[in-house]
Design an enzyme around this catalytic site. Structure first.
Site, short mmCIF file in Angstrom:
data_model
loop_
_atom_site.label_atom_id
_atom_site.label_comp_id
_atom_site.label_asym_id
_atom_site.label_seq_id
_atom_site.Cartn_x
_atom_site.Cartn_y
_atom_site.Cartn_z
N ARG A 37 0.83 -1.21 0.00
CA ARG A 37 0.00 0.00 0.00
C ARG A 37 0.86 1.27 0.00
O ARG A 37 0.43 2.30 -0.51
CB ARG A 37 -0.95 0.00 1.19
CG ARG A 37 -2.17 -0.87 0.94
CD ARG A 37 -3.08 -0.88 2.13
NE ARG A 37 -4.39 -1.42 1.78
CZ ARG A 37 -5.27 -1.88 2.67
NH1 ARG A 37 -4.98 -1.87 3.95
NH2 ARG A 37 -6.44 -2.33 2.27
N LYS A 203 -13.14 -10.84 8.12
CA LYS A 203 -14.14 -9.81 8.44
C LYS A 203 -15.50 -10.32 7.98
O LYS A 203 -16.10 -9.81 7.04
CB LYS A 203 -13.80 -8.49 7.73
CG LYS A 203 -12.62 -7.77 8.35
CD LYS A 203 -12.38 -6.46 7.62
CE LYS A 203 -11.03 -5.88 7.93
NZ LYS A 203 -10.58 -4.95 6.87
N GLY A 361 -6.32 -5.74 1.74
CA GLY A 361 -5.00 -5.57 2.35
C GLY A 361 -4.34 -6.91 2.63
O GLY A 361 -3.19 -7.15 2.23
N GLY A 385 -12.86 -4.12 1.24
CA GLY A 385 -14.25 -3.71 1.45
C GLY A 385 -14.70 -2.69 0.40
O GLY A 385 -15.81 -2.78 -0.14
P1 ADP Z 1 -8.67 -8.63 3.41
O1 ADP Z 1 -7.78 -7.71 4.22
O2 ADP Z 1 -7.97 -9.22 2.24
O3 ADP Z 1 -9.97 -7.97 3.04
P2 ADP Z 1 -9.65 -9.89 5.84
O4 ADP Z 1 -9.09 -8.76 6.62
O5 ADP Z 1 -11.12 -10.06 5.80
O6 ADP Z 1 -9.07 -9.89 4.35
O7 ADP Z 1 -9.11 -11.29 6.44
C1 ADP Z 1 -7.73 -11.63 6.49
C2 ADP Z 1 -7.50 -12.61 7.62
O8 ADP Z 1 -8.38 -13.71 7.55
C3 ADP Z 1 -6.10 -13.21 7.61
O9 ADP Z 1 -5.37 -12.64 8.66
C4 ADP Z 1 -6.36 -14.71 7.80
O10 ADP Z 1 -5.50 -15.28 8.76
C5 ADP Z 1 -7.78 -14.75 8.28
N1 ADP Z 1 -8.48 -16.03 8.03
C6 ADP Z 1 -8.66 -16.68 6.87
N2 ADP Z 1 -9.28 -17.86 7.06
C7 ADP Z 1 -9.52 -17.97 8.39
C8 ADP Z 1 -10.12 -18.96 9.23
N3 ADP Z 1 -10.60 -20.10 8.72
N4 ADP Z 1 -10.18 -18.72 10.55
C9 ADP Z 1 -9.67 -17.58 11.06
N5 ADP Z 1 -9.10 -16.60 10.34
C10 ADP Z 1 -9.02 -16.80 9.02
MG MG Z 2 -7.82 -7.18 6.28
#
Ligand code: ADP
Ligand code: MG
Length: 406
Positions: A37, A203, A361, A385
């Site tokens: 980023r 999330k 992210g 998001g």
């Molecule tokens: P992004 O930032 O790409 O939008 P999120 O912030 O929603 O994604 O989620 C990222 C996190 O999700 C990572 O830190 C990962 O460890 C966690 N994650 C993925 N699968 C699982 C799971 N089954 N249980 C708990 N955490 C998870």
């Molecule tokens: Mg995230």
């Protein structure tokens, strides 16, 4: 699509520009683990400096709750930014307090940079109260002549530095926002079909909300990551100690019905990796999605990744699609035993004959951590998001305020 761009601001020579970037990078023990980023923010910062502007940079990092917290300091970001720009970046130890005011007042000649401390150390940034946000935005506005909005990852948020600040000064979108919108438009305007969206991450409640709006737009929706367990629970399966949003189970049942009506495929995992605990040294095993509690870990088993059969199914769908958007890691990729699902999906995305976009992210950090390079994908979006809400067809406040029309 139109939006006010940098040229609408006229000459910036000698002016002070305040710019909202999204420098929310992962930091572990004071070390930045992925600077994607920061890199994505460079073109606009360089463009402003080359026009002779003094540049005051603002951003958030993590989710502090309106008060300073050392682990969320932007200090390490200032240092990295300075390395990447190959220019000094002054750092203020507060947002709008004495340190920021001194630093802004003494900001040297043209083309110099100042980064203020984490915006979310001030409760005004994310306040639900319009007047509080406006008051904070006014303090930020006082630093500058014009505002540039370039934090694409936050344009879906009505926050002081994203929305109110843009109303108070002459304002325009930066180059990163322009680039992001250019790519996302290709996904929304007549995407080449089949069009698949892959969702994962943690999330869960944020992301479940977008599914209803995405369903009519896609051919298939692949569900991994933390949210898969709410889907499995909606089908009546037990999920042990895995991430579960109980109060969303009915909503998810509704999505499954709606998808069936629309003829859209919601593809759920058939196998998962279940662990004894959350840790790289946890015992773990692959089990059917229907038997998560039937491993040696019983009800305390934690689903931390999609299984190999699921990864192969997902990869097949992704590789045969012509448009793919992926947000959210398939598992806890930060821990080596639970990174394989995410790795398989990333590899499949590099094979898409068409446009394959990674957004978010952690998703962007994941593909880089797993050894993929940016140029292997059609686009790596800095927004998770924000991208999802854009794809849903929602109005985004941080773009509306810049005169955005679709
Ligand atoms: P992004 O930032 O790409 O939008 P999120 O912030 O929603 O994604 O989620 C990222 C996190 O999700 C990572 O830190 C990962 O460890 C966690 N994650 C993925 N699968 C699982 C799971 N089954 N249980 C708990 N955490 C998870
Ligand atoms: Mg995230």
């Amino acid at each position: 699509m139109t939006i006010r761009t940098l040229d609408s601001l006229g000459s910036l020579d000698g002016k002070t520009v305040i710019i909202r970037c999204d420098l929310n990078v992962p930091v572990k023990d004071g070390v930045i683990t992925d600077d994607g980023r920061i890199r994505a923010s460079l073109p606009t910062l360089q463009a402003l400096a080359s026009q002779g502007a003094k540049v005051v940079i603002v951003s958030h990092l993590g989710r502090p709750e309106g008060a300073p917290e050392a682990k969320y300091s932007l200090g390490p970001v200032a240092a990295r930014l300075s390395e990447l720009l190959d220019e000094p970046v002054a750092f203020a130890e507060d947002t709008v307090g004495a340190s920021a005011q001194d630093a802004a007042a003494t900001l040297a000649g043209d083309g110099t940079f100042l980064l203020l401390e984490n915006l979310r150390f001030n409760p005004g940034e994310t306040s639900k109260d319009d007047a509080e946000r406006r008051a904070f935005a006014q303090q930020l506005a006082d630093f500058a002549d014009v505002f540039v909005s370039d934090g694409f990852g936050v344009v879906h948020r009505k926050q002081a530095s994203v929305y109110e600040l843009a109303e108070m000064l002459p304002s325009a979108a930066g180059l990163l926002i322009e680039t992001e919108l250019g790519v996302l438009e290709k996904l929304t305007e007549k995407p080449t079909r089949p069009y698949a969206v892959v969702l994962g991450g943690s999330k869960v409640s944020d992301k479940l909300g977008v599914i209803g709006h995405l369903l009519p737009k896609v051919d298939s929706l692949l569900i991994g990551g933390g949210m898969l367990f709410t889907f499995l629970a909606a089908q009546g399966y037990q999920v042990g100690a895995s991430l579960l949003e109980k109060d969303q189970i009915d909503t998810v049942k509704g999505y499954l019905e709606k998808a069936a009506e629309l003829g859209v495929k919601i593809v759920l995992p058939t196998d998962v990796v279940v662990a004894s605990k959350f840790g790289a040294d946890a015992e773990h095993t692959v089990t059917s999605a229907e038997t998560i509690e039937e491993t040696p870990f019983g009800q305390s088993g934690l689903g931390l990744d999609i299984g190999p059969e699921t990864a192969a199914t997902f990869a097949g769908i992704i590789e045969s699609a012509h448009t793919v958007f992926w947000n959210g890691p398939m598992g806890v990729f930060e821990l080596a035993p639970f990174a394989e699902g995410t790795r398989s999906i990333a590899a499949a995305l590099t094979e898409v004959d068409g446009l394959g976009v990674v957004g978010g992210g952690d998703s962007a950090a994941a593909v880089r951590a797993l050894g993929f390079t940016d140029d292997q994908f059609g686009h790596i979006s800095t927004g998770g998001g924000a991208s999802l809400e854009f794809l849903e067809g929602k109005r985004l406040p941080g773009l509306d305020v810049l005169g955005w029309t679709a």
